[in-house]
Scaffold this active site. Structure first.
Site, mmCIF file in Angstrom:
data_model
loop_
_atom_site.group_PDB
_atom_site.id
_atom_site.type_symbol
_atom_site.label_atom_id
_atom_site.label_comp_id
_atom_site.label_asym_id
_atom_site.label_seq_id
_atom_site.Cartn_x
_atom_site.Cartn_y
_atom_site.Cartn_z
ATOM 1 C CB SER A 15 -0.964 0.008 1.203
ATOM 2 O OG SER A 15 -1.806 -1.113 1.176
ATOM 3 C CG LEU A 16 5.144 1.551 -0.047
ATOM 4 C CD1 LEU A 16 6.506 1.162 -0.602
ATOM 5 C CD2 LEU A 16 5.306 2.623 1.024
ATOM 6 C CE LYS A 18 3.442 -2.353 -6.395
ATOM 7 N NZ LYS A 18 2.815 -2.629 -5.085
ATOM 8 C CD GLN A 192 21.207 1.759 3.706
ATOM 9 O OE1 GLN A 192 22.093 0.945 3.975
ATOM 10 N NE2 GLN A 192 21.065 2.895 4.379
ATOM 11 C CB CYS A 379 -25.368 -1.607 -10.504
ATOM 12 S SG CYS A 379 -25.287 -3.326 -11.075
ATOM 13 C CG LEU A 380 -28.544 -3.773 -5.341
ATOM 14 C CD1 LEU A 380 -29.628 -4.722 -5.828
ATOM 15 C CD2 LEU A 380 -27.706 -4.438 -4.257
ATOM 16 C CG HIS A 515 -21.151 -0.207 -12.406
ATOM 17 N ND1 HIS A 515 -21.110 -0.165 -11.022
ATOM 18 C CD2 HIS A 515 -21.754 -1.382 -12.733
ATOM 19 C CE1 HIS A 515 -21.650 -1.272 -10.538
ATOM 20 N NE2 HIS A 515 -22.049 -2.025 -11.545
ATOM 21 C CD GLU A 517 -19.479 3.042 -10.569
ATOM 22 O OE1 GLU A 517 -19.514 1.912 -10.052
ATOM 23 O OE2 GLU A 517 -20.464 3.569 -11.135
#
Length: 545
Positions: A15-16, A18, A192, A379-380, A515, A517
């Site tokens: 969870s950096l 990427k 490192q 949707c739902l 959807h 979004e």
């Protein structure tokens, strides 16, 4: 066209960011006039995320061609103009599935199938195919360096680095540089060790992107450069920011794009980030605030609704208001009733599967309808609005979806019995069909009713939106629902399936089977979300009067 590849790995912790870092770099390169795409290689054994729990994995992002993919592809599409497809995301499970299928057919002529070379060759083929036709392909490797699951992917990109050469490949590694309050300084040792781990499998990073809650001092950058054998200018500090849309400018200010362009020998213009500057300005200078209640069943993990969250924020930018999302568990609505829905400027009910909490979503739709509160169903969220209307307005008291009650006397929502698979073949579906890959998926044309709120929002008589569902409105009850006051404002390309509904005599009650979004971006927004937030803002102003 010769494609260059940037491989993005992560170390120390998960969870950096990427995906955000990869998308931000892609946005800068695109702003320089380059044609960029991004791929995500996921190390889990699932064939795709389609059947994974949203509370564990987050949302499933659906591409235009109907692929069920990792939520990072949503970030990619929000940052760059390139549309993702099924070639932009693949998993260990899909790779093994395809290799084993070839083995069963006899394609390997009796060879012993091994991770090297058969699995790694399959991965390399996918990466090279995904990059075709683009100037630059950024490839994000899921997981953390050191995880056993990631090893075949890391070995594959190591081989590609050798085969394609330094002028066509670049390795970018994200690490954590934590600040220890007791010591009063940042610590570089985790970085490192992470680089040491990466080098032990044959990959020497060219760029280090160092994550932390603050900028890394110059002396610490020099230290990282020395011990990790990376040029000092290639040690990039990526501190926490209050908006992910500031990250392209942050990376640009440290010359990351210049480093990439020089490495690849590309001739291109300087980056024009004016569109992103406009997004940041709008975000920082709202003229008001609206509170949207999101009534869902996966609210313990906001990433389960990642694209919806972002689309609401984008609509806020277009309306010059900040959007505060109040997450409301639909089971809490069932238990406590309308009291948990007070003080909202609008209600959004997103998609979901399964019976748990569905009555709470139906109650939320009822509350919005009866109180003239802006409602947006996805949707739902459309299906529960239709069920509520059928029960309480159209005289079908026990109306339901056959997904939740197979014995309902009024099955206003039912299972799609015919669908088209990813190869374009017509398949038959029944209750015992597999859950994975058996939904109506991908971009579909929708015809809009003239004069409807949907047509006004889209400024036209049609739209194309992405679907992910296996239940539809039952046409048997369309006429009865229309007579009761429901408007079917969107129909499928053959005009046989209901895609959108609205209500007469309501300020803004709109729902879609698709959807929307998935196609909202910070630069362009989305017409339905913009209309919803505009209605919520207008409702708030009426209340204030």
């Amino acid at each position: 066209m010769t494609t260059r590849y940037i491989f993005v790995t992560g170390g120390v912790v998960s969870s950096l960011g990427k995906g955000i870092a990869a998308a931000s770099l892609a946005a800068i390169l695109e702003a320089r006039g380059l044609n960029v795409t991004i791929m995500k290689l996921d190390p889990y054994i699932n064939v795709d995320p389609g059947t994974m729990s949203p509370t564990q994995h987050g949302e499933v992002f659906v591409t235009e061609d109907g692929a069920e993919t990792d939520l990072d592809l949503g970030h990619y599409e929000r940052f760059i103009r390139t549309k993702m497809n099924r070639r932009n995301n693949f998993t260990t499970g899909r790779i093994y599935e395809e290799v084993l299928r070839k083995e069963r057919r006899g394609d390997y002529l009796g060879a012993t199938i091994q991770v090297i070379p058969h699995i790694t060759n399959a991965i390399k083929e996918k990466v090279l195919a995904g990059g075709e036709g683009h100037d630059v392909a950024i490839v994000e490797i899921g997981g953390t360096v050191g995880d056993i699951e990631s090893l075949p992917f890391l070995e594959s990109i190591r081989q590609l680095g050798v085969e394609l050469g330094r002028d066509r490949t670049l390795f970018m590694h994200l690490t954590l540089v934590p600040f220890l309050g007791a010591a009063g300084e940042v610590k570089t040792k985790p970085t490192q060790h992470s680089v040491k781990e990466l080098r032990s499998i044959g990959i020497a990073p060219d760029v280090l992107v160092c994550r932390g809650d603050r900028a890394i001092p110059a002396n610490e950058k020099a230290k990282i450069s020395l011990f990790c054998n990376v040029e000092e200018r290639a040690v990039i500090s990526l501190k926490d920011v209050d908006s992910i849309y500031k990250i392209p400018a942050l990376l640009r200010s440290q010359g990351l794009d210049d480093l990439v362009v020089k490495r690849f020998g590309l001739e291109c213009r300087e980056a024009d980030l004016s569109e992103w500057e406009n997004v940041i300005y709008q975000e920082a200078n709202p003229n008001g605030e609206v509170v949207i209640g999101m009534v869902g069943k996966y609210i313990e993990l906001p990433d389960a609704y990642k694209s919806v969250n972002e689309a609401l924020k984008h609509a806020g930018l277009k309306n010059r208001v900040s959007v505060t999302i109040k997450y409301i568990d639909s089971q809490t609505v069932e238990a406590k009733g309308e009291e948990v829905l007070q003080g909202l400027d609008g209600i959004l009910v997103p998609g979901g599967f399964g019976e748990r909490g569905v009555e709470g979503k139906i109650l939320a739709a009822k509350f919005a309808r009866e109180n003239n509160l802006p409602y947006f169903g996805i949707c739902l969220g459309m299906q529960v609005a239709l069920i509520e209307f059928a029960r309480n307005v159209a005289g079908m008291a026990d109306a339901h979806s056959t997904e939740f009650n197979k014995e309902t006397p009024f099955p206003v929502v039912g299972l799609i019995t015919e669908w088209i698979d990813e190869e374009g073949n017509v398949e038959q579906r029944h209750e015992a069909s597999d859950l994975g890959g058996t939904m109506r998926l991908g971009a579909q044309l929708c015809h809009l009713l003239d004069g409807s709120k949907a047509a006004q929002a889209y400024k036209g008589n049609s739209c194309v939106e992405r679907h992910r569902h296996r239940y539809e409105v039952n046409n048997k009850y369309r006429e009865r629902l229309e007579q009761a006051g429901m408007i079917f404002s969107g129909l499928s390309s053959d005009r046989k399936l209901v895609e959108m509904i609205e209500l007469k005599d309501h300020p803004w009650f709109v729902a879609g089977q698709f959807h929307p979004e998935f196609t909202s971006t910070p630069r362009d927004g989305h017409p339905l979300f913009e209309g919803f937030i505009a209605a919520a803002s207008a409702h708030q102003k009426r209340d204030l009067k």
